[in-house]
Scaffold this active site. Structure first.
Site, PDB file in Angstrom:
ATOM      1  N   ALA A 321      31.524  32.906  61.546  1.00 34.84           N
ATOM      2  CA  ALA A 321      30.137  32.688  61.950  1.00 34.84           C
ATOM      3  C   ALA A 321      30.044  31.737  63.141  1.00 34.84           C
ATOM      4  CB  ALA A 321      29.345  32.122  60.778  1.00 34.84           C
ATOM      5  N   ASP A 323      27.400  29.782  64.341  1.00 36.52           N
ATOM      6  CA  ASP A 323      26.069  29.420  63.863  1.00 36.52           C
ATOM      7  C   ASP A 323      25.119  28.998  64.974  1.00 36.52           C
ATOM      8  OD1 ASP A 323      26.833  30.033  61.318  1.00 36.52           O
ATOM      9  OD2 ASP A 323      27.322  27.990  60.743  1.00 36.52           O
ATOM     10  N   GLY A 325      25.404  30.290  68.419  1.00 33.20           N
ATOM     11  CA  GLY A 325      25.177  31.423  69.307  1.00 33.20           C
ATOM     12  C   GLY A 325      24.705  32.687  68.636  1.00 33.20           C
ATOM     13  N   GLU A 326      24.938  32.833  67.330  1.00 29.96           N
ATOM     14  CA  GLU A 326      24.514  34.041  66.629  1.00 29.96           C
ATOM     15  C   GLU A 326      23.194  33.866  65.882  1.00 29.96           C
ATOM     16  OE1 GLU A 326      28.851  36.156  65.748  1.00 29.96           O
ATOM     17  OE2 GLU A 326      27.980  34.832  64.228  1.00 29.96           O
ATOM     18  N   GLY A 328      21.339  30.325  65.781  1.00 34.57           N
ATOM     19  CA  GLY A 328      20.507  29.285  66.368  1.00 34.57           C
ATOM     20  C   GLY A 328      20.254  28.131  65.417  1.00 34.57           C
ATOM     21  N   TYR A 407      25.753  27.772  53.834  1.00 39.84           N
ATOM     22  CA  TYR A 407      26.119  26.417  54.253  1.00 39.84           C
ATOM     23  C   TYR A 407      24.916  25.631  54.764  1.00 39.84           C
ATOM     24  CZ  TYR A 407      31.144  25.649  53.863  1.00 39.84           C
ATOM     25  OH  TYR A 407      32.396  25.394  53.375  1.00 39.84           O
ATOM     26  N   TYR A 409      24.238  22.052  57.070  1.00 36.79           N
ATOM     27  CA  TYR A 409      24.886  21.061  57.934  1.00 36.79           C
ATOM     28  C   TYR A 409      23.870  19.975  58.301  1.00 36.79           C
ATOM     29  CZ  TYR A 409      28.430  24.700  58.744  1.00 36.79           C
ATOM     30  OH  TYR A 409      29.404  25.658  58.591  1.00 36.79           O
ATOM     31  N   HIS A 460      36.053  24.903  60.074  1.00 39.33           N
ATOM     32  CA  HIS A 460      34.792  24.662  60.780  1.00 39.33           C
ATOM     33  C   HIS A 460      35.130  23.974  62.095  1.00 39.33           C
ATOM     34  CE1 HIS A 460      32.187  25.098  57.066  1.00 39.33           C
ATOM     35  NE2 HIS A 460      33.362  24.837  56.512  1.00 39.33           N
TER      36      HIS A 460
END
Length: 686
Positions: A321, A323, A325-326, A328, A407, A409, A460
């Site tokens: 993933a 997160d 760029g795909e 936002g 997830y 963050y 990550h």
């Protein structure tokens, strides 16, 4: 995915004139941009993928901000918006630039062979589509599921699909789960198939089964045991009874000041903004050093991240993933809760984004700012007379929290009173799980966290884009390595064998600007200005950047994920500033082939990076071999990096921080408090 969003209708026709060029678009401005675009292109039936601020050119802003005094100061900056739109019928991508200052569409271009970011609108549509699809229903029936309301999916970017190469089709894949009751933890009940979705047609075009390995079963059963963590499942009686409140108070108020999106705190000055992709961005960071306001960084943001999974079974190789760029980080940001996500005296900033119709939606409390105690800043005790001098540390915290499917963050920018800057990621949420047959193992690429539930190994990686202006726009990067002296013990130059020294190497071009961490030499890097020498150290003034979280990238260099996420192959990339190079994985990262990344830019041609306007791309991360203790919800895992002044100030810049004491911070002796409770008027004494 994002949590609660507050929907509002914008009807005001007057746009705010009191905005800074770095401020995100307001709801009114988004509505206005959409109207201008539709009016200019009535023949195109499109959806608005993105309406966001087009940041002004850097040379204009350096003049506007007062850093470039070589020409008359710019006082008026054109306000522009970038529009990314998809034609509904063909999924063709168009880019437009709208001038809000001139109320017109300045440009409109068809961008072939790209797929822009996946939006929340699309993810919700895919979730609804999947559970209504007949092929999905048949898969569920084979697994014994008759009630489709118990079936859930996490829509994921598809990376690059072997059977559907290229980017002509806009596609997603759905990772499937079920729930045994409302609010049940779906990751405890993973399903063994993945629907493939064509977003242009909005239909499921294929179903991929995940076959068991080395098993007598052709298909696993669904694990039905519940693994929940929400309060209603834990039960109040089962919570710890010995947790007493910690109350954080600032009776005289906060020590920072805010004007719009500009922040002043403890000699620091900066601006913040929020956009759909990077989320929280810092601009124009400076530090007041006596009478001189010294520029430090023009712009800092989390440019890209990738989470590659280790399992080699199809379709797990497509699970990596991006997160930023795909999906936002802005679009996935949480609305933060007072007293839960941030403690103390909190200042919130809201965020505004657009939906497919070109209407704004608001995320209240998207950014949290507060101060917190951070232990000792410095201390010394004179053992001769017993006098101890202690200064406690305080830091300013500016943060957001994002949820991307399983997830979560927490993304934290920290500013300290001694000039230190730190960025920290707190990874939490839920593990991405995969179902195993009863007799199936993980093949050495995962951890069984509960019966039949595999949590796959993964990493990550986070790549920061750091645009420095250390005492000016022309900067260089030094690589600093420490090593033992190359002379044996007893040698005249190392008579007792204890000698070690350091080596400072200026990285001169984009080839040398590609570097990896080296624990053997305690390697770090310094951003320096060679035009300004420190009067004592006789070295260029600078800031050091370091991290204890620089994991190696384990995927093969020619793997699918390595092609797309070349930024993760190195700890550091240094490139000349280019306004088109904002994202380490490319502007159009979704379904990308890896032809527009920092790895490509750095290797395209050798360019000078010494005493130039440069950008650092700094990668840090963690390797996550899941533990049983990470399930059903994962305690926070930390990673990040630090930047510190290094021969920049004339002395410790925190010496003027006033000391504190128990009278100021109301500290008490816990033993005395306990004794008071025991010796009260109603106590029983033996």
């Amino acid at each position: 995915m994002s949590t609660v969003k507050e929907m509002k209708t914008v009807t005001a026709s007057t746009l705010s004139k009191d905005v800074h060029p770095f401020d995100q678009l307001s709801g009114d401005e988004i509505v206005h941009v959409a109207a201008i675009t539709r009016q200019a292109k009535p023949e195109v039936d499109f959806v608005f993928n993105t309406i966001t601020l087009k940041e002004p050119k850097k040379d204009i802003m350096l003049s506007y901000l007062g850093w470039d005094t070589s020409k008359p100061r710019v006082t008026n900056v054109e306000r522009e918006a970038l529009v990314i739109a998809l034609e509904k019928k063909t999924m063709k991508c168009f880019e437009g630039v709208v001038s809000l200052s001139a109320n017109k569409l300045k440009s409109w271009d068809y961008i072939p062979d790209v797929q822009p970011i996946l939006t929340m609108d699309e993810m919700f549509e895919v979730e609804e589509l999947v559970i209504k699809d007949e092929k999905v229903r048949q898969e569920c029936l084979e697994l014994g599921i008759t009630d489709m309301s118990t079936v859930f999916s996490d829509p994921w970017a598809i990376a690059r699909h072997v059977a559907h190469p290229g980017r002509e089709k806009r596609m997603m894949q759905a990772l499937m789960y079920m729930r045994t009751c409302e609010d049940d933890n779906q990751y405890a009940h993973p399903l063994d198939f993945v629907p493939i979705i064509d977003l242009g047609k909005m239909e499921v075009i294929a179903i991929e089964r995940i076959r068991p390995r080395d098993s007598k079963f052709t298909r696993p059963t669904i694990p039905l045991q519940q693994h929940n963590f929400l309060p209603e499942f834990i039960g109040e009686d089962n919570y710890r009874k010995d947790v007493k409140p910690i109350i954080i108070q600032q009776p005289q108020g906060v020590s920072f000041t805010v004007k719009g999106n500009e922040i002043d705190w403890q000699k620091w000055n900066l601006r913040i903004s929020m956009n759909y992709r990077e989320g929280l961005v810092l601009h124009n960071i400076s530090y007041q050093d006596g009478a001189e306001k010294r520029p430090l960084f023009y712009r800092i943001s989390l440019s890209e991240m990738v989470v590659p999974y280790a399992d080699t079974n199809t379709p797990h190789h497509r699970k990596h993933a991006f997160d930023v760029g795909e999906y936002g980080l802005g679009l996935c940001t949480n609305s933060l809760a007072l007293g839960c996500d941030c403690l103390g005296s909190i200042y919130y900033f809201d965020a505004t984004f657009n939906d497919h119709a070109g209407k704004p939606f608001f995320v209240p409390n998207a950014i949290c700012m507060h101060e917190e105690d951070h232990g000792i800043l410095m201390k010394h005790t004179d053992y001769r007379n017993g006098r101890a001098h202690t200064i406690r540390s305080r830091r300013l915290v500016i943060s957001q929290i994002v949820t991307v499917a399983n997830y979560d963050y927490g993304l934290y920018y920290y500013f300290y009173q001694d000039g230190t800057f730190e960025y920290e990621v707190k990874a939490t949420g839920e593990l991405n799980t995969h179902v195993l047959a009863e007799d199936e193992g993980t093949n050495g690429m995962g951890t069984i966290v509960a019966p039949q539930i595999n949590a796959q190994y993964h990493q990550h990686f986070f790549t920061m884009r750091i645009d420095p202006m250390i005492d000016g726009q022309q900067n260089s990067v030094q690589q600093v390595d420490t090593y033992s002296l190359p002379y044996p013990t007893g040698h005249p130059k190392n008579p007792f064998g204890n000698g070690f020294t350091s080596d400072y190497t200026i990285l001169k071009d984009t080839k040398e600007g590609q570097q990896t961490a080296n624990y053997d030499t305690s390697r770090f890097w310094k951003i320096v200005n060679q035009d300004r020498q420190h009067p004592y150290a006789k070295t260029p003034v600078g800031w050091k950047i370091s991290s204890g979280h620089t994991a190696p990238f384990y995927a093969q260099p020619d793997s699918l994920v390595a092609e797309r996420a070349g930024f993760a192959k190195k700890t550091l990339w240094v490139t000349p500033y280019d306004e088109k190079q904002m994202f380490a994985g490319g502007f159009y990262c979704n379904q990308s082939g890896g032809d527009d990344t920092v790895e490509v830019w750095a290797n395209k041609e050798v360019q000078n990076i010494e005493q130039k306007d440069i950008v650092l791309w700094y990668t840090f991360g963690i390797t996550h071999l899941p533990r049983v203790e990470d399930f059903p919800i994962m305690p926070v895992e930390y990673c990040g990096f630090t930047m510190k002044p290094c021969n920049f100030f004339i002395a410790n810049p925190g010496m003027d921080v006033p000391p504190t004491n128990k009278k100021i911070n109301h500290s008490v002796n816990a033993k005395d408090e306990m004794n008071k409770q025991q010796d009260g008027c109603c106590s029983n004494k033996l």
